[in-house]
Design a protein around this motif. Structure first.
Motif, PDB file in Angstrom:
ATOM      1  N   GLU A 119     -15.537 -19.954  -2.861  1.00  0.00           N
ATOM      2  CA  GLU A 119     -15.401 -19.542  -4.257  1.00  0.00           C
ATOM      3  C   GLU A 119     -16.636 -18.779  -4.717  1.00  0.00           C
ATOM      4  O   GLU A 119     -16.523 -17.747  -5.406  1.00  0.00           O
ATOM      5  CB  GLU A 119     -15.178 -20.766  -5.149  1.00  0.00           C
ATOM      6  CG  GLU A 119     -15.014 -20.421  -6.626  1.00  0.00           C
ATOM      7  CD  GLU A 119     -14.877 -21.630  -7.518  1.00  0.00           C
ATOM      8  OE1 GLU A 119     -14.759 -21.435  -8.743  1.00  0.00           O
ATOM      9  OE2 GLU A 119     -14.898 -22.774  -7.005  1.00  0.00           O
ATOM     10  N   VAL A 120     -17.814 -19.261  -4.343  1.00  0.00           N
ATOM     11  CA  VAL A 120     -19.055 -18.571  -4.704  1.00  0.00           C
ATOM     12  C   VAL A 120     -19.082 -17.170  -4.109  1.00  0.00           C
ATOM     13  O   VAL A 120     -19.428 -16.193  -4.788  1.00  0.00           O
ATOM     14  CB  VAL A 120     -20.283 -19.374  -4.226  1.00  0.00           C
ATOM     15  CG1 VAL A 120     -21.565 -18.541  -4.351  1.00  0.00           C
ATOM     16  CG2 VAL A 120     -20.426 -20.661  -5.039  1.00  0.00           C
ATOM     17  N   ASP A 121     -18.692 -17.040  -2.837  1.00  0.00           N
ATOM     18  CA  ASP A 121     -18.675 -15.730  -2.185  1.00  0.00           C
ATOM     19  C   ASP A 121     -17.735 -14.773  -2.910  1.00  0.00           C
ATOM     20  O   ASP A 121     -18.055 -13.591  -3.102  1.00  0.00           O
ATOM     21  CB  ASP A 121     -18.255 -15.866  -0.724  1.00  0.00           C
ATOM     22  CG  ASP A 121     -19.316 -16.553   0.127  1.00  0.00           C
ATOM     23  OD1 ASP A 121     -20.470 -16.657  -0.327  1.00  0.00           O
ATOM     24  OD2 ASP A 121     -18.982 -16.995   1.239  1.00  0.00           O
ATOM     25  N   SER A 122     -16.570 -15.266  -3.314  1.00  0.00           N
ATOM     26  CA  SER A 122     -15.605 -14.432  -4.019  1.00  0.00           C
ATOM     27  C   SER A 122     -16.136 -13.988  -5.382  1.00  0.00           C
ATOM     28  O   SER A 122     -16.034 -12.802  -5.750  1.00  0.00           O
ATOM     29  CB  SER A 122     -14.291 -15.196  -4.196  1.00  0.00           C
ATOM     30  OG  SER A 122     -13.357 -14.437  -4.953  1.00  0.00           O
ATOM     31  N   GLU A 123     -16.724 -14.914  -6.128  1.00  0.00           N
ATOM     32  CA  GLU A 123     -17.279 -14.581  -7.445  1.00  0.00           C
ATOM     33  C   GLU A 123     -18.453 -13.611  -7.309  1.00  0.00           C
ATOM     34  O   GLU A 123     -18.631 -12.713  -8.152  1.00  0.00           O
ATOM     35  CB  GLU A 123     -17.730 -15.857  -8.156  1.00  0.00           C
ATOM     36  CG  GLU A 123     -16.605 -16.813  -8.529  1.00  0.00           C
ATOM     37  CD  GLU A 123     -15.723 -16.277  -9.647  1.00  0.00           C
ATOM     38  OE1 GLU A 123     -16.167 -15.364 -10.378  1.00  0.00           O
ATOM     39  OE2 GLU A 123     -14.588 -16.753  -9.787  1.00  0.00           O
ATOM     40  N   TYR A 124     -19.228 -13.776  -6.266  1.00  0.00           N
ATOM     41  CA  TYR A 124     -20.369 -12.884  -6.021  1.00  0.00           C
ATOM     42  C   TYR A 124     -19.891 -11.448  -5.773  1.00  0.00           C
ATOM     43  O   TYR A 124     -20.431 -10.496  -6.352  1.00  0.00           O
ATOM     44  CB  TYR A 124     -21.169 -13.401  -4.829  1.00  0.00           C
ATOM     45  CG  TYR A 124     -22.178 -12.427  -4.284  1.00  0.00           C
ATOM     46  CD1 TYR A 124     -23.340 -12.113  -4.986  1.00  0.00           C
ATOM     47  CD2 TYR A 124     -21.978 -11.808  -3.041  1.00  0.00           C
ATOM     48  CE1 TYR A 124     -24.273 -11.214  -4.479  1.00  0.00           C
ATOM     49  CE2 TYR A 124     -22.910 -10.918  -2.529  1.00  0.00           C
ATOM     50  CZ  TYR A 124     -24.047 -10.626  -3.252  1.00  0.00           C
ATOM     51  OH  TYR A 124     -24.963  -9.741  -2.752  1.00  0.00           O
ATOM     52  N   ARG A 125     -18.884 -11.290  -4.938  1.00  0.00           N
ATOM     53  CA  ARG A 125     -18.373  -9.946  -4.646  1.00  0.00           C
ATOM     54  C   ARG A 125     -17.812  -9.284  -5.898  1.00  0.00           C
ATOM     55  O   ARG A 125     -18.037  -8.091  -6.144  1.00  0.00           O
ATOM     56  CB  ARG A 125     -17.303 -10.017  -3.549  1.00  0.00           C
ATOM     57  CG  ARG A 125     -17.866 -10.333  -2.165  1.00  0.00           C
ATOM     58  CD  ARG A 125     -16.802 -10.133  -1.090  1.00  0.00           C
ATOM     59  NE  ARG A 125     -15.695 -11.074  -1.236  1.00  0.00           N
ATOM     60  CZ  ARG A 125     -15.640 -12.238  -0.623  1.00  0.00           C
ATOM     61  NH1 ARG A 125     -16.640 -12.628   0.170  1.00  0.00           N
ATOM     62  NH2 ARG A 125     -14.597 -13.035  -0.779  1.00  0.00           N
ATOM     63  N   THR A 126     -17.104 -10.056  -6.705  1.00  0.00           N
ATOM     64  CA  THR A 126     -16.546  -9.516  -7.949  1.00  0.00           C
ATOM     65  C   THR A 126     -17.656  -9.069  -8.898  1.00  0.00           C
ATOM     66  O   THR A 126     -17.592  -7.982  -9.489  1.00  0.00           O
ATOM     67  CB  THR A 126     -15.664 -10.569  -8.644  1.00  0.00           C
ATOM     68  OG1 THR A 126     -14.580 -10.929  -7.778  1.00  0.00           O
ATOM     69  CG2 THR A 126     -15.101 -10.038  -9.952  1.00  0.00           C
ATOM     70  N   ALA A 127     -18.682  -9.893  -9.040  1.00  0.00           N
ATOM     71  CA  ALA A 127     -19.792  -9.564  -9.931  1.00  0.00           C
ATOM     72  C   ALA A 127     -20.533  -8.324  -9.451  1.00  0.00           C
ATOM     73  O   ALA A 127     -20.913  -7.460 -10.259  1.00  0.00           O
ATOM     74  CB  ALA A 127     -20.744 -10.748 -10.034  1.00  0.00           C
ATOM     75  N   MET A 128     -20.742  -8.205  -8.157  1.00  0.00           N
ATOM     76  CA  MET A 128     -21.466  -7.060  -7.621  1.00  0.00           C
ATOM     77  C   MET A 128     -20.683  -5.765  -7.836  1.00  0.00           C
ATOM     78  O   MET A 128     -21.277  -4.720  -8.176  1.00  0.00           O
ATOM     79  CB  MET A 128     -21.751  -7.270  -6.133  1.00  0.00           C
ATOM     80  CG  MET A 128     -22.726  -8.400  -5.860  1.00  0.00           C
ATOM     81  SD  MET A 128     -24.409  -8.063  -6.463  1.00  0.00           S
ATOM     82  CE  MET A 128     -25.037  -7.054  -5.142  1.00  0.00           C
ATOM     83  N   ARG A 129     -19.377  -5.806  -7.667  1.00  0.00           N
ATOM     84  CA  ARG A 129     -18.568  -4.604  -7.911  1.00  0.00           C
ATOM     85  C   ARG A 129     -18.667  -4.172  -9.369  1.00  0.00           C
ATOM     86  O   ARG A 129     -18.804  -2.977  -9.676  1.00  0.00           O
ATOM     87  CB  ARG A 129     -17.107  -4.861  -7.527  1.00  0.00           C
ATOM     88  CG  ARG A 129     -16.840  -4.881  -6.035  1.00  0.00           C
ATOM     89  CD  ARG A 129     -15.361  -4.793  -5.736  1.00  0.00           C
ATOM     90  NE  ARG A 129     -14.625  -5.933  -6.267  1.00  0.00           N
ATOM     91  CZ  ARG A 129     -14.359  -7.027  -5.578  1.00  0.00           C
ATOM     92  NH1 ARG A 129     -14.798  -7.139  -4.317  1.00  0.00           N
ATOM     93  NH2 ARG A 129     -13.673  -8.024  -6.110  1.00  0.00           N
ATOM     94  N   SER A 130     -18.608  -5.144 -10.277  1.00  0.00           N
ATOM     95  CA  SER A 130     -18.694  -4.842 -11.705  1.00  0.00           C
ATOM     96  C   SER A 130     -20.040  -4.222 -12.061  1.00  0.00           C
ATOM     97  O   SER A 130     -20.108  -3.231 -12.813  1.00  0.00           O
ATOM     98  CB  SER A 130     -18.469  -6.123 -12.513  1.00  0.00           C
ATOM     99  OG  SER A 130     -18.666  -5.896 -13.883  1.00  0.00           O
TER     100      SER A 130
END
Length: 244
Positions: A166-177
């Motif tokens: 879950e952390v990895d997924s949230e991290y990727r989303t935040a970085m794209r934004s």
């Protein structure tokens, strides 16, 4: 035989039992220091509190000192007692988990440094909400790791491994934004880069928490689950539960 049945069962010396429990207790104490440092770092960033960030950064020295003390105790126990089976696994797991805690402290110290830079810069940039969210996730992972070590709870450790995805997924989303925002408004490139480095540090903290969870599963099961899939880890944990 389960870990709880196996551990300390054949000791003649009560002091050996006490030495083993002492290193576990000290690991949990060190974990509490790291957890507080991480919490303070995220709070300082969001609040723009440079004093709190500096205090959290300085606590890294106490964490380093505890790592060295625990490592020395583990070495002495191995030299004096020549432990085997569950006792040896406990010492190995504590030593490795201590190393992961020290690295979490290092990452948190860097987060404090970026937090101070951002506060001094004074710009109102995006990303703080994502930092708070992911910071809470990895702090929860760390809390669950420490609980797992305190209780020899493989199920709790498996929960931590799942949380890392879950952390990895949230991290990727935040970085794209943040990448999109940075390209749209180049004035904030430096500040956004600092936020991105903070998010990267939090993601690494999640990785170290998962490492700790894997060390605990090894302690309880005797199976090395590093680099294993969640499916394989779940199978190992299920076998542990069936032996109870």
């Amino acid at each position: 035989m389960s870990y709880e049945q196996d551990r300390h069962s054949n000791h003649i010396s009560q002091s050996f039992n006490e030495e083993l429990e002492q290193i576990r207790t000290e690991l949990l104490t060190m974990g509490g220091l790291v957890e507080r440092q991480l919490s303070d770092a995220v709070e300082a960033l969001v609040a723009g509190d440079t004093e709190k960030a500096e205090q959290a950064r300085k606590s890294d020295q106490a964490i380093n000192d505890m790592e060295m003390m625990i490592d020395e105790q583990c070495t002495l126990i191995i030299a004096r007692r020549q432990p085997a089976a569950a006792d040896l696994r406990l010492i190995i797991s504590v030593s490795k988990a201590t190393s992961d805690l020290e690295r979490i402290g290092d990452e948190t110290s860097r987060i404090c440094r970026y937090a101070i830079e951002l506060a001094n810069d004074g710009k109102n940039v995006r990303g703080y909400q994502e930092v708070r969210h992911i910071g809470n996730l990895v702090r929860d992972m760390l809390q669950n790791c420490l609980t797992a070590f305190a209780r020899s709870d493989a199920e709790m450790a498996y929960k931590v491994a799942k949380q890392d995805k879950e952390v990895d997924s949230e991290y990727r989303t935040a970085m794209r934004s943040l990448m999109t925002y940075m390209m749209e408004d180049p004035r904030y490139i430096t500040s956004i880069m600092n936020v991105m480095w903070i998010l990267r540090g939090l993601e690494r903290i999640g990785d170290h928490a998962r490492n700790m969870a894997e060390h605990l599963i090894y302690l309880v099961s005797g199976t090395d689950v590093r680099h294993s899939s969640l499916k394989d880890i779940k199978r190992t944990v299920r076998e542990v539960e069936q032996k109870k």
